[in-house]
Design an enzyme around this catalytic site. Structure first.
Site, mmCIF file in Angstrom:
data_model
loop_
_atom_site.group_PDB
_atom_site.id
_atom_site.type_symbol
_atom_site.label_atom_id
_atom_site.label_comp_id
_atom_site.label_asym_id
_atom_site.label_seq_id
_atom_site.Cartn_x
_atom_site.Cartn_y
_atom_site.Cartn_z
ATOM 1 N N GLY A 1 -75.082 17.846 -16.542
ATOM 2 C CA GLY A 1 -75.449 18.717 -15.416
ATOM 3 C C GLY A 1 -75.678 17.881 -14.183
ATOM 4 N N CYS B 1 -74.903 13.021 -21.355
ATOM 5 C CA CYS B 1 -75.127 12.709 -19.936
ATOM 6 C C CYS B 1 -76.497 13.225 -19.469
ATOM 7 C CB CYS B 1 -73.970 13.247 -19.099
ATOM 8 S SG CYS B 1 -73.898 12.447 -17.493
ATOM 9 N N TYR B 2 -76.558 14.266 -18.649
ATOM 10 C CA TYR B 2 -77.884 14.763 -18.240
ATOM 11 C C TYR B 2 -78.707 15.153 -19.473
ATOM 12 C CZ TYR B 2 -81.535 17.698 -16.214
ATOM 13 O OH TYR B 2 -82.748 18.251 -15.882
ATOM 14 N N HIS C 1 -69.152 11.166 -21.772
ATOM 15 C CA HIS C 1 -68.721 12.529 -22.126
ATOM 16 C C HIS C 1 -67.712 12.512 -23.283
ATOM 17 C CE1 HIS C 1 -70.574 14.731 -18.776
ATOM 18 N NE2 HIS C 1 -70.433 13.586 -18.117
ATOM 19 N N GLU D 1 -66.556 15.010 -24.766
ATOM 20 C CA GLU D 1 -65.723 16.219 -24.746
ATOM 21 C C GLU D 1 -64.455 16.079 -23.912
ATOM 22 O OE1 GLU D 1 -68.590 15.712 -23.340
ATOM 23 O OE2 GLU D 1 -68.860 16.766 -21.440
ATOM 24 N N ASP E 1 -54.295 39.383 -22.669
ATOM 25 C CA ASP E 1 -55.667 39.771 -23.012
ATOM 26 C C ASP E 1 -55.771 41.271 -23.303
ATOM 27 O OD1 ASP E 1 -56.083 37.166 -22.389
ATOM 28 O OD2 ASP E 1 -57.019 37.550 -20.446
ATOM 29 N N LYS F 1 -59.100 31.399 -24.038
ATOM 30 C CA LYS F 1 -57.702 31.813 -23.873
ATOM 31 C C LYS F 1 -56.795 31.296 -24.999
ATOM 32 C CE LYS F 1 -54.801 33.836 -20.995
ATOM 33 N NZ LYS F 1 -55.043 35.114 -20.309
#
Ligand code: XMP
Length: 511
Positions: free
Chosen positions: A53, A80-81, A168, A170, A226, A367
């Site tokens: 963040g 991180c944060y 990170h 991710e 969708d 998605k």
């Protein structure tokens, strides 16, 4: 089903953490950072991740989780944060670094168990983006990995099962990042990889049956992935108690109304009600050139068409919507900038005066997961590979006032662009491709005649998630083919240009 939860402290990567964990077939949800402990416990999470963040833990009013989260005995990973929140909570010390560290760094792994289990090398590339660092790590924590500039890049208290990563895991730039997240979720937290799309489809069909019972459901379809997947799922559950409507607002792609009718009526075996509403939409849009006004008018008119239909053909008790997971996260901090810059309201939004209950079977999916579900539901491949098309359609591709001439040109020119890319095997390699038209005109020569015709601009972009995009370096012969077809075949077009702005600063649609 076992679950991991991510507490969102506002990082642009929060959704990415969630997606990476789901890629390992472990179910994961994103919750606001200040979710009360009771709600957290209701989820029965196997592990909890604190996202990154933009804040600093030492600032007044910086976001902190419900303190009790540290006492429930569930493993925690801070990124991180989130890592700094952990250090701060356990009485370590965070300080600002003189130079913000941003980019690749080499992580030297010191403990090959826990977070770094099954990673063969001792050094991995990792992605850093921070201005604060843990100067003193708390008691009971060990250093599990370090980089040249961060001696506490990975820390852990093995007994408490609380871990922190300054980098990170991710993002794709971090080597073995998915493995690190999976080690936390599966090895440390013990979450079983039992999330899969076939089971999700089965349980959502069962849930729809229970929820809806014998009620009637109304679903507006656009032919996009969708709304189509939403309709197919609900149809599997309640058959003819579902009514699908398709509204032609006159701003569709060439022949789209027939493609959608054929898709539903013939290929999917779901009958749809076709509503011819071109005239009323175009009437309302006369003289309007502001892009946001156009969106608003289309949204409101759509709601009117919808209401009239519901009143004539109803009563309906439910409205089905194809809302996806990134749209339902309430914290707001995880929404991408695009949502703020343009009002991407979904045409087909709920007119509140209808008093319909909302059913959103895709609200927990990303998605790419919807694509996977669509495949399992045997939705035709052509639909899965179709480029996204905005709800307000050509209204955002026609610059200035919308009129019949510009609609004719942008429809025909976009079809030429799409066909040329298909012929040259490029259609499936690009994110979106179309032609836009405005009021600019330029002189051309037709036979011996001098004419003053429209300028058509082609836009072909590559993107991963539409948040950023780059223009595609299309081979010159493909561009040449597109250009000459457009000027030869479409009346009153004299010039063709190619848009070479990336996003940012431009956007994908010109309006
Ligand atoms: P921009 O133009 O913001 O577009 O770069 C990002 C993606 O969103 C689509 N888009 C829309 N979709 N209603 C929609 O349903 C809208 O008003 C709208 N405007 C843009 C665009 O096609 C691209 O994929």
């Amino acid at each position: 089903m076992d679950k991991i939860i991510v507490l969102d402290f506002g990082s642009q990567y929060s959704h990415l953490i969630c997606r990476r964990i789901r890629e390992s077939n472990i179910y994961c949800e994103l919750l606001p950072y200040n979710t009360p402990i009771k709600t957290i416990l209701d989820f029965k999470p196997k592990g909890i991740i604190f996202s990154g963040g933009p804040a600093s833990v030492y600032e007044k009013n910086s976001p902190k989780p419900d303190e009790k989260v540290f006492g429930i005995g569930v493993p925690i990973l801070g990124i991180c944060y989130g890592h700094q929140v952990i250090v701060d909570h356990f009485k370590g010390r965070i300080r600002r670094v003189t130079n913000r560290e941003y980019g690749n760094a080499v992580l030297k792994i010191k403990d090959k168990n826990n977070l770094f289990k099954d990673i063969r090398t001792s050094n991995i590339q990792c992605w850093m983006s921070h201005s604060d660092t843990a100067e003193i790590i708390p008691e009971g924590f060990d250093i599990l990995g370090e980089t040249d500039s961060s001696s506490s890049a990975a820390i852990g208290n093995r007994e408490r099962k609380v871990f922190g990563l300054q980098f990170h895991p991710e993002v794709a730039h971090t080597e073995n990042g998915t493995q690190i997240l999976n080690n936390f979720s599966n090895v440390i937290s013990g979450a079983k990889p039992d999330w899969n799309m076939s089971d999700f489809i089965q349980s959502s069909i069962e849930n729809i049956k229970i929820k809806v019972g014998k009620d009637k459901v109304l679903c507006a379809v656009s032919g996009g992935i969708d709304s189509t997947t939403t309709a197919v799922l609900i149809h599997r559950a309640i058959k003819e108690n579902l009514t699908c409507i398709f509204v032609n607002h006159g701003l569709l792609r060439e022949n789209e109304e027939n493609v959608v009718r054929e898709l539903f009526n013939e290929k999917l075996g779901i009958s749809i009600k076709y509503i011819e509403a071109q005239e009323r939409f175009l009437q309302k849009l006369k003289g309007v050139s502001d892009p946001e006004d156009k969106r608003k008018i289309i949204g409101e008119e759509f709601a009117r068409v919808f209401t009239e239909f519901a009143e004539e053909e109803g009563p309906f008790q439910w409205l089905a919507q194809g809302t996806l997971y990134p749209d339902v996260i309430e914290s707001g901090v995880s929404k991408g900038p695009a949502t703020v810059i343009k009002t991407h309201h979904n045409v087909g939004g709920l007119p509140s005066w209808l008093n319909l209950k909302v059913i959103e079977p895709l609200r927990y999916l990303y998605k790419d997961e919807v694509r996977e579900a669509a495949k399992i539901l045997q939705i035709p491949k052509e639909l899965l590979s179709r480029h996204p098309f905005p709800g307000p359609g050509l209204a955002v591709r026609i610059l200035g006032e919308i009129n019949d001439e510009k609609i004719r040109i942008s429809k025909a020119a976009s079809k030429i662009v799409e066909d040329a890319l298909s012929e040259d095997n490029m259609y499936n390699k690009v994110w979106q491709a179309y032609a836009m038209v405005g009021d600019d005109k330029a002189v051309g020569i037709l036979g011996d005649r001098r004419i003053y015709g429209h300028i058509v601009t082609i836009r072909i972009v590559q993107s991963k998630d539409s948040m950023t995009a780059d223009w595609v370096r299309v081979p010159h012969n493909t561009l040449e083919k597109i250009s000459s077809k457009i000027t030869n075949e479409i009346e009153n077009v004299t010039w063709v240009t190619y848009a070479i702005s990336s996003k940012p600063p431009a956007t994908i649609e010109p309006q």
